[in-house]
Design an enzyme around this catalytic site. Structure first.
Site, PDB file in Angstrom:
ATOM      1  N   VAL A  38       0.984  -1.275  -0.005  1.00 36.45           N
ATOM      2  CA  VAL A  38       0.047   0.084  -0.003  1.00 36.45           C
ATOM      3  C   VAL A  38       0.781   1.296  -0.089  1.00 36.45           C
ATOM      4  O   VAL A  38       0.588   2.360  -0.744  1.00 36.45           O
ATOM      5  CB  VAL A  38      -0.991   0.051   1.228  1.00 36.45           C
ATOM      6  N   ARG A  51     -23.300  -8.653  18.553  1.00 37.92           N
ATOM      7  CA  ARG A  51     -23.145  -8.994  20.019  1.00 37.92           C
ATOM      8  C   ARG A  51     -21.541  -8.832  20.512  1.00 37.92           C
ATOM      9  O   ARG A  51     -20.740  -9.921  20.460  1.00 37.92           O
ATOM     10  CB  ARG A  51     -23.626 -10.418  20.164  1.00 37.92           C
ATOM     11  N   LYS A 107     -23.541  -8.724  -1.718  1.00 36.64           N
ATOM     12  CA  LYS A 107     -24.349  -8.666  -2.853  1.00 36.64           C
ATOM     13  C   LYS A 107     -25.808  -8.245  -2.971  1.00 36.64           C
ATOM     14  O   LYS A 107     -26.344  -7.615  -3.923  1.00 36.64           O
ATOM     15  CB  LYS A 107     -24.362 -10.218  -3.511  1.00 36.64           C
ATOM     16  N   VAL A 134     -19.481 -11.197  -5.680  1.00 36.44           N
ATOM     17  CA  VAL A 134     -19.737 -12.385  -6.617  1.00 36.44           C
ATOM     18  C   VAL A 134     -18.573 -13.085  -6.583  1.00 36.44           C
ATOM     19  O   VAL A 134     -17.536 -12.871  -6.819  1.00 36.44           O
ATOM     20  CB  VAL A 134     -19.957 -11.491  -8.062  1.00 36.44           C
ATOM     21  N   ILE A 138     -13.080 -15.533  -6.499  1.00 39.86           N
ATOM     22  CA  ILE A 138     -12.464 -15.411  -7.903  1.00 39.86           C
ATOM     23  C   ILE A 138     -12.627 -13.832  -8.388  1.00 39.86           C
ATOM     24  O   ILE A 138     -13.375 -13.036  -8.280  1.00 39.86           O
ATOM     25  CB  ILE A 138     -13.537 -16.078  -8.922  1.00 39.86           C
ATOM     26  N   GLU A 192     -27.448 -22.955   4.664  1.00 41.00           N
ATOM     27  CA  GLU A 192     -27.583 -22.307   6.005  1.00 41.00           C
ATOM     28  C   GLU A 192     -28.826 -23.068   6.513  1.00 41.00           C
ATOM     29  O   GLU A 192     -29.394 -23.667   5.808  1.00 41.00           O
ATOM     30  CB  GLU A 192     -27.812 -20.687   5.627  1.00 41.00           C
ATOM     31  N   ASP A 203     -29.800 -15.473  -4.164  1.00 40.60           N
ATOM     32  CA  ASP A 203     -28.232 -15.356  -4.130  1.00 40.60           C
ATOM     33  C   ASP A 203     -27.483 -15.251  -5.429  1.00 40.60           C
ATOM     34  O   ASP A 203     -27.047 -14.197  -5.982  1.00 40.60           O
ATOM     35  CB  ASP A 203     -27.422 -16.144  -3.307  1.00 40.60           C
ATOM     36  N   LYS A 207     -26.191 -11.783  -7.805  1.00 43.46           N
ATOM     37  CA  LYS A 207     -24.670 -11.823  -8.480  1.00 43.46           C
ATOM     38  C   LYS A 207     -25.063 -11.489 -10.009  1.00 43.46           C
ATOM     39  O   LYS A 207     -24.282 -10.925 -10.373  1.00 43.46           O
ATOM     40  CB  LYS A 207     -23.989 -13.277  -8.276  1.00 43.46           C
TER      41      LYS A 207
END
Ligand code: NDP
Ligand code: HSE
Length: 447
Positions: A38, A51, A107, A134, A138, A192, A203, A207
């Site tokens: 950087v 939490r 997304k 997305v 990759i 999930e 989902d 994307k």
């Protein structure tokens, strides 16, 4: 370290779950290398979670007050890995308004209202990066946004949801049912507790909206994306695909259609299960992996493959973005802005050409096949192949009839199936699966 100004780039992290905890780990473990890349140190100055008592390891960094954190004077960059629409949208808009650069993996938010975030970034001159949103690790959005910025992309098609690809791969490998494969995906931690965002295609649709927006320089939201999930895919569908030399995948397809006669140039974006040729590179993508096939006029065909989910792979993409925005801060520049200049209309699904594989349970008697073929002809749908199995030849029994069509507008195909399902000779429409050649030179079914 030599060449550093001594002004660290200060980062606020929103969320410290699957992805966020890996971001924290990489920031600590790679602190010196990141500083070298950087040009100044990258320093974590606060972590907001829901939490705080569950995150004792973060010590004084942790807070439950995300709203205060994102506008703090000692924050330069906000990294959001909370997910969902709110409060993420409000928090990121506040951060951008305050001039903070934003890196997000969200997304759902980008596909719902990315334009508002992009406008806020433009107004304040801040960066908005979202590579991790997305296909996880990759590198895909940067190639679309930067490397291919001088080309004309015609199609982006891929497997962008790991959970559903795992389920379909398991069904194909073992012949297991959708329910059994979903149970295995849940046991292994891919799916999930509420798997609907994955298995119902939402989902992947989010994307697809992000990919289409970048590929076609046009704002596309999740609401523009036609979406069908994989719940209805059966072992029989997968076996039928195999008999034809095809496999079934949940595919996200973003296509540009050139202007024809009075029809303007347009884009079509859809997510649904499809039979694709077993010889296509996407067919070999198994398990929880993702792969995206990009076709551009000058570049030709490109394929991107890798881990589309998981804490560390997704954190890799987040860190890549963080290095980019931190570098921009250090040298005083800005990354690419939103590019929506093409402003192409999004086609209604009914007008998009698709192909169907239709499996029917029919009465086995004279004239039934002719009547069914006549309905396809009546709707302007050309048949590519017909196969009948079962039946006793003498009439009176049932037979299984499989019809594979050539490409026709989706509305014509759907209307044909609707009429077929009401015919006296049709006992039932067992399944309808789209067939996608994806531009490959695979043998066309029926030829
Ligand atoms: P998790 O559910 O594992 O973590 C979410 C985190 O956000 C938790 O730390 C939670 O706090 C915190 N959080 C929730 N609500 C709030 C709030 N109101 N204010 C502050 N913090 C809050 O999610 P993931 O890490 O899996 O996903 C994060 C993002 O990354 C999502 O947008 C997701 O779509 C995206 N993504 C995830 C991938 C993956 O493989 N997991 C892959 C690619 C993208 P607490 O810990 O206290 O509950
Ligand atoms: N639930 C997603 C998947 C995570 O299965 O691919 C990555 O976005």
């Amino acid at each position: 370290m030599g060449g550093m100004s001594g002004n660290a780039v200060r980062v606020a992290l929103l969320g410290c779950g699957t992805v966020g905890s890996e971001v924290v780990r990489l920031l600590h473990e790679q602190a010196d290398e990141l500083a070298a890349r950087v040009g100044d140190r990258v320093e974590l100055v606060g972590v907001a979670v829901r939490r705080p008592h569950k995150h004792a390891e973060l010590g004084e960094l942790v807070t439950a007050d995300a709203a205060a954190l994102v506008t703090r004077d000692d924050v330069d960059v906000v990294v959001e890995v909370v997910g969902g629409i709110e409060p993420a949208r409000t928090l990121l808009l506040e951060a951008l308004k305050a001039g903070k650069s934003v890196v997000t993996a969200n997304k759902a938010l980008l596909a719902d209202d990315g334009a508002t975030l992009a406008e806020a970034a433009d107004s304040s001159g801040a960066d908005l990066y979202y590579e991790a949103s997305v296909a996880g690790a990759i590198p895909l959005l940067r190639p679309l946004r930067e490397s291919l910025a001088g080309d004309r992309i015609t199609r982006v098609a891929g497997i962008v949801n790991g959970t559903t690809n795992f389920i379909l791969s398991a069904m194909a490998a073992s012949g297991s049912s959708y329910a059994d494969a979903l149970e295995e995906a849940t046991r292994l931690g891919y799916a999930e507790a509420d798997p609907s965002a994955d298995v119902d295609g939402y989902d992947a649709a989010s994307k697809a909206a992000i990919l289409a927006s970048l590929a076609f320089h046009t704002r596309v939201t999740a609401a523009d994306v036609y979406c069908e999930g994989i719940r209805a895919v059966t072992p029989a569908d997968i076996a039928a695909a195999g008999e034809l030399g095809f496999v079934i995948k949940l595919i996200a397809i973003c296509e540009r259609t050139p202007a024809v006669a009075t029809q303007p140039e347009s884009v079509a974006v859809r997510v649904h299960p499809a039979m694709i040729p077993a010889a296509h590179p996407l067919a070999a993508v198994d398990g929880a992996f993702n792969a995206v096939f990009v076709e551009a006029e000058a570049a030709g065909q490109l394929m991107f493959y890798g881990q589309g989910a998981g804490g560390a792979p997704t954190a890799s993409a987040v860190l890549g973005d963080l290095v980019a925005v931190a570098r921009n801060r250090v040298i005083g520049g800005r990354g690419p802005r939103e590019s929506a200049h093409a402003n192409l209309p999004v086609r209604a699904m009914g007008t998009v050409p698709t192909r169907y594989h239709v499996s029917l349970d029919v009465a086995d008697r004279a004239g039934v096949l002719a009547g069914i073929a006549g309905e396809f002809a009546h709707h302007g749908v050309s048949i590519a192949a017909v196969r009948q199995t079962g039946g006793r030849g003498g009439g009176g029994g049932d037979a299984r009839l499989v019809v594979v069509t050539h490409a026709a507008p989706e509305a014509a195909l759907a209307a044909t199936v609707q009429v077929l399902s009401g015919l006296e000779a049709v006992r039932g429409v067992d399944s309808v699966v789209r067939v996608e050649d994806l531009g490959r030179t695979a043998p066309e079914v029926g030829s």
